[in-house]
Motif scaffolding. Structure first.
Motif, PDB file in Angstrom:
ATOM      1  N   GLN A 424     -44.740  -9.779 -17.539  1.00 20.72           N
ATOM      2  CA  GLN A 424     -45.314 -11.128 -17.428  1.00 20.72           C
ATOM      3  C   GLN A 424     -44.768 -11.870 -16.216  1.00 20.72           C
ATOM      4  N   LEU A 425     -43.474 -11.691 -15.963  1.00 23.91           N
ATOM      5  CA  LEU A 425     -42.873 -12.407 -14.831  1.00 23.91           C
ATOM      6  C   LEU A 425     -43.486 -11.925 -13.519  1.00 23.91           C
ATOM      7  N   LEU A 426     -43.668 -10.628 -13.404  1.00 25.98           N
ATOM      8  CA  LEU A 426     -44.273 -10.069 -12.187  1.00 25.98           C
ATOM      9  C   LEU A 426     -45.705 -10.572 -12.025  1.00 25.98           C
ATOM     10  N   MET A 427     -46.485 -10.529 -13.084  1.00 29.94           N
ATOM     11  CA  MET A 427     -47.888 -10.927 -12.977  1.00 29.94           C
ATOM     12  C   MET A 427     -48.013 -12.411 -12.599  1.00 29.94           C
ATOM     13  N   GLN A 428     -47.147 -13.262 -13.191  1.00 29.18           N
ATOM     14  CA  GLN A 428     -47.192 -14.687 -12.838  1.00 29.18           C
ATOM     15  C   GLN A 428     -46.772 -14.885 -11.382  1.00 29.18           C
ATOM     16  N   PHE A 429     -45.710 -14.194 -10.965  1.00 27.36           N
ATOM     17  CA  PHE A 429     -45.255 -14.335  -9.579  1.00 27.36           C
ATOM     18  C   PHE A 429     -46.325 -13.807  -8.619  1.00 27.36           C
ATOM     19  N   GLN A 430     -47.007 -12.727  -9.026  1.00 25.34           N
ATOM     20  CA  GLN A 430     -48.082 -12.186  -8.181  1.00 25.34           C
ATOM     21  C   GLN A 430     -49.171 -13.232  -7.973  1.00 25.34           C
ATOM     22  N   SER A 431     -49.555 -13.875  -9.062  1.00 20.91           N
ATOM     23  CA  SER A 431     -50.583 -14.912  -8.961  1.00 20.91           C
ATOM     24  C   SER A 431     -50.089 -16.061  -8.065  1.00 20.91           C
ATOM     25  N   ASP A 432     -48.830 -16.452  -8.223  1.00 22.69           N
ATOM     26  CA  ASP A 432     -48.261 -17.539  -7.416  1.00 22.69           C
ATOM     27  C   ASP A 432     -48.239 -17.189  -5.935  1.00 22.69           C
ATOM     28  N   ILE A 433     -47.845 -15.970  -5.622  1.00 24.42           N
ATOM     29  CA  ILE A 433     -47.702 -15.572  -4.217  1.00 24.42           C
ATOM     30  C   ILE A 433     -49.071 -15.342  -3.564  1.00 24.42           C
ATOM     31  N   LEU A 434     -50.046 -14.906  -4.368  1.00 24.23           N
ATOM     32  CA  LEU A 434     -51.404 -14.736  -3.829  1.00 24.23           C
ATOM     33  C   LEU A 434     -52.177 -16.055  -3.802  1.00 24.23           C
ATOM     34  N   ASN A 435     -51.741 -16.991  -4.639  1.00 25.27           N
ATOM     35  CA  ASN A 435     -52.514 -18.207  -4.888  1.00 25.27           C
ATOM     36  C   ASN A 435     -53.917 -17.871  -5.401  1.00 25.27           C
ATOM     37  N   LYS A 436     -53.961 -16.875  -6.292  1.00 30.39           N
ATOM     38  CA  LYS A 436     -55.222 -16.444  -6.892  1.00 30.39           C
ATOM     39  C   LYS A 436     -54.956 -16.055  -8.342  1.00 30.39           C
ATOM     40  N   PRO A 437     -55.988 -16.155  -9.188  1.00 22.25           N
ATOM     41  CA  PRO A 437     -55.811 -15.634 -10.544  1.00 22.25           C
ATOM     42  C   PRO A 437     -55.629 -14.118 -10.525  1.00 22.25           C
ATOM     43  N   VAL A 438     -54.818 -13.617 -11.438  1.00 21.41           N
ATOM     44  CA  VAL A 438     -54.612 -12.184 -11.616  1.00 21.41           C
ATOM     45  C   VAL A 438     -55.099 -11.869 -13.027  1.00 21.41           C
ATOM     46  N   VAL A 439     -55.952 -10.850 -13.168  1.00 20.17           N
ATOM     47  CA  VAL A 439     -56.504 -10.556 -14.502  1.00 20.17           C
ATOM     48  C   VAL A 439     -56.279  -9.112 -14.905  1.00 20.17           C
ATOM     49  N   ARG A 440     -56.027  -8.939 -16.194  1.00 22.89           N
ATOM     50  CA  ARG A 440     -55.768  -7.612 -16.748  1.00 22.89           C
ATOM     51  C   ARG A 440     -56.851  -7.306 -17.784  1.00 22.89           C
ATOM     52  N   PRO A 441     -57.478  -6.114 -17.707  1.00 23.27           N
ATOM     53  CA  PRO A 441     -58.552  -5.798 -18.650  1.00 23.27           C
ATOM     54  C   PRO A 441     -58.010  -5.311 -19.993  1.00 23.27           C
ATOM     55  N   MET A 442     -58.871  -5.356 -21.012  1.00 23.99           N
ATOM     56  CA  MET A 442     -58.520  -4.868 -22.360  1.00 23.99           C
ATOM     57  C   MET A 442     -58.159  -3.387 -22.314  1.00 23.99           C
ATOM     58  N   VAL A 443     -59.033  -2.573 -21.698  1.00 26.10           N
ATOM     59  CA  VAL A 443     -58.745  -1.142 -21.629  1.00 26.10           C
ATOM     60  C   VAL A 443     -57.954  -0.902 -20.353  1.00 26.10           C
ATOM     61  N   GLN A 444     -56.679  -0.546 -20.526  1.00 18.79           N
ATOM     62  CA  GLN A 444     -55.842  -0.385 -19.335  1.00 18.79           C
ATOM     63  C   GLN A 444     -55.791   1.055 -18.840  1.00 18.79           C
ATOM     64  N   GLU A 445     -56.417   1.988 -19.564  1.00 22.49           N
ATOM     65  CA  GLU A 445     -56.501   3.385 -19.109  1.00 22.49           C
ATOM     66  C   GLU A 445     -57.677   3.505 -18.139  1.00 22.49           C
ATOM     67  N   THR A 446     -57.635   2.718 -17.081  1.00 21.43           N
ATOM     68  CA  THR A 446     -58.811   2.606 -16.203  1.00 21.43           C
ATOM     69  C   THR A 446     -59.085   3.891 -15.429  1.00 21.43           C
ATOM     70  N   THR A 447     -58.044   4.670 -15.132  1.00 22.34           N
ATOM     71  CA  THR A 447     -58.232   5.879 -14.328  1.00 22.34           C
ATOM     72  C   THR A 447     -59.067   6.895 -15.105  1.00 22.34           C
ATOM     73  N   ALA A 448     -58.627   7.199 -16.333  1.00 24.09           N
ATOM     74  CA  ALA A 448     -59.379   8.139 -17.161  1.00 24.09           C
ATOM     75  C   ALA A 448     -60.753   7.571 -17.499  1.00 24.09           C
ATOM     76  N   LEU A 449     -60.798   6.264 -17.745  1.00 22.53           N
ATOM     77  CA  LEU A 449     -62.078   5.641 -18.094  1.00 22.53           C
ATOM     78  C   LEU A 449     -63.083   5.794 -16.942  1.00 22.53           C
ATOM     79  N   GLY A 450     -62.601   5.653 -15.709  1.00 13.55           N
ATOM     80  CA  GLY A 450     -63.486   5.793 -14.545  1.00 13.55           C
ATOM     81  C   GLY A 450     -64.090   7.182 -14.479  1.00 13.55           C
TER      82      GLY A 450
END
Ligand code: ADP
Length: 506
Positions: A424-450
């Protein structure tokens, strides 16, 4: 698209053959996981800088995970509409088509044994001499020079290749050949995304480039046919998946782009694993990078035009967390990094640039080495933990900046996946440093899903990409909450820290 031979099938399978392990995942139509099995394989380090895998062991692991995952849920071949494959890219296998045996271990993408050859080629025409055609700078990373090394260094290999007995491929080709029958009529092909990582394919024609083959001294007879990423290539011969169409093939990072349903130009994802890889869909145009990114194939669905991507590859992100765990012993588990970082409110003025093996995007500097700067008597291990996490976010910001400059597209938000996105700390800091929203999908096995998506589009399991877009659902979102002045100051010091890592190795 026609419906496959298994019209009643409720599921689709994906083989995810990664750098450390192989997995088989069965998905349902909504993209949810029905069954999964995973197995690690041996990492072989014969000399400093050399990294190998045993192709026979990888094939064994793949057959085992398929069998486990099918048996675990009592699945029959007819329950699967098709199977897609995604794989560690660039990793190079050469095998004999009469015996099925590899002539040498697989040379893994991280392996640097061709460094001398790279230097020699750079001296004769610069690091970017193949960029216009292939989208890639000269580096040890890609498969072409690894293939050449095997032909030149393994006794008898070049002669056997010239006699037409040897086949080359990335892991995807090796698996597809074995899955479809091996010595008994296995098909020898790859998809455009894997082919684009060999540095032997012309990005625009999607054919092997004769001039580069001549310069690398590679006989065309060893090369697989280049196919799309989504079509029926052949049928499986293994008992547990007998006759299931093998119908999708994408390199792992491209598969994650596809699994995140980034189908529109300007949509991008970043996968935070050992390293981090950001890909942005740039539509049917290959954009030449002016800012240190790679131009690569995104995917190609059947006869539709190829879709291109810009890629920012960062060598060290999650592995910096492993380093402070294993080499410094400051934490016991990777996940402890977050609570340690939360014992302080900021980085205490320190920055860690993890240029352990040089810097990849956007710098491509082999001679950079890691640095910790800004140390004072005040700094404690909490600050170090924080600086470790921030190093990932800063490197990603540099790639996002390069991506926006190259594409002329302003990212609305960043879609994330990979092992670090639980932080959580990394994701919040990422959003702060990018000045953009950062979003995570429900299915995180995106590689196999693709990979599953690519196969399912080919067999008619999914009607079209709109259905896949509808499967994408947001799990969590982080919004920027840092003042501009602070963000600018942090990033300024990061940039300064990066310059301190340059030109260290001699
Ligand atoms: P890969 O696919 O490259 O093997 P994964 O996507 O599985 O990697 O991610 C594993 C990486 O994530 C490791 O480098 C690990 O150190 C890091 N990691 C795992 N959990 C956390 C966490 N809670 N916070 C930060 N990093 C983490």
């Amino acid at each position: 698209m026609t419906t496959g031979d298994h019209p009643m099938a409720d599921y689709i399978g994906a083989i995810d053959q990664g750098t450390t392990s192989s997995r088989f995942i069965v998905f349902d139509r909504s993209g949810q996981i029905v069954s999964v099995a995973q197995k690690e394989h041996t990492q072989i380090f014969p000399r400093p800088g050399w990294v190998e895998h045993d192709p026979a062991e990888i094939w064994r692991c793949v057959t085992e995970v398929i069998q486990y995952a099918m048996e675990a849920r009592d699945l029959k071949p007819s329950d699967l509409s098709g199977i897609g494959i995604t794989n560690q890219r660039e990793t190079t296998v050469v095998w004999n088509k009469k015996t099925g045996k590899a002539v040498y271990n697989a040379i893994v993408w991280q392996d640097t044994r061709v460094a001398d050859k790279v230097e020699e080629l750079i001296a004769n025409g610069g690091q970017d001499r193949y960029r216009a055609k292939t989208g890639l700078p000269l580096a040890t990373y890609f498969s072409g020079l690894k293939l050449r090394w095997i032909l030149d260094s393994v006794p008898g290999a070049r002669m056997a290749a010239e006699a037409g007995d040897l086949l080359f491929g990335n892991i995807d080709s090796f698996l597809i050949w074995n899955l479809t029958g091996g010595v008994q009529g296995g098909v020898h092909l790859t998809d455009v995304t894997n082919a684009s990582r060999t540095q032997l394919m012309d990005l625009r024609t999607l054919n092997w480039d004769q001039d580069i083959l001549a310069e690398f001294n590679i006989p065309a007879s060893v090369l697989p046919k280049i196919a799309s990423s989504s079509e029926v290539y052949g049928r499986a011969v293994l008992g547990s998946i007998k006759d299931v169409p093998i119908a999708g093939d994408l390199g792992d990072q491209q598969a994650a782009l596809f699994g995140q349903a980034c189908f529109q130009p300007g949509e991008a994802k970043n996968t935070y694993g050992t390293g981090s890889f950001m890909l942005m869909n740039t539509g049917t145009k290959a954009i030449a990078s002016q800012h240190g990114l790679l131009t690569t194939l995104g995917y190609k669905i059947g006869v539709q035009p190829a879709v291109y991507a810009l890629e920012g590859a960062i060598a060290v992100t999650g592995s910096l967390v492993q380093w402070i765990r294993d080499n410094l012993g400051i934490i016991e588990n990777s996940s402890d990094i977050e609570s340690l970082a939360r014992t302080v409110t900021d980085n205490g003025g320190i920055y860690i640039v993890p240029a352990f093996s040089g810097l990849y995007a956007p710098y491509w500097k082999d001679s950079a080495r890691g640095v910790i700067v800004g140390l004072t008597r005040y700094v404690n291990k909490g600050h170090i933990a924080r600086a470790v996490l921030e190093a990932t976010a800063f490197q990603v910001r540099e790639v996002v900046d390069a991506m926006q400059q190259d594409s002329g597209i302003e990212l609305a938000n960043l879609r994330t996946d990979g092992g670090m996105v639980v932080n959580q700390l990394l994701m919040q800091f990422q959003s702060d440093i990018l000045n953009k929203p950062v979003v995570r999908p429900m299915v995180q096995e995106t590689t196999a899903l693709g990979a599953a998506y690519a196969a399912g589009l080919a067999t008619g399991f999914w009607k079209d990409q709109d259905e896949l877009v509808a499967n994408w659902a947001e799990d969590q979102r982080w919004n920027p909450s840092m003042e501009e002045e602070k963000r600018a100051s942090f990033y300024h010091f990061w940039k300064k820290a990066v310059t301190r890592s340059f030109d260290w190795a001699e």
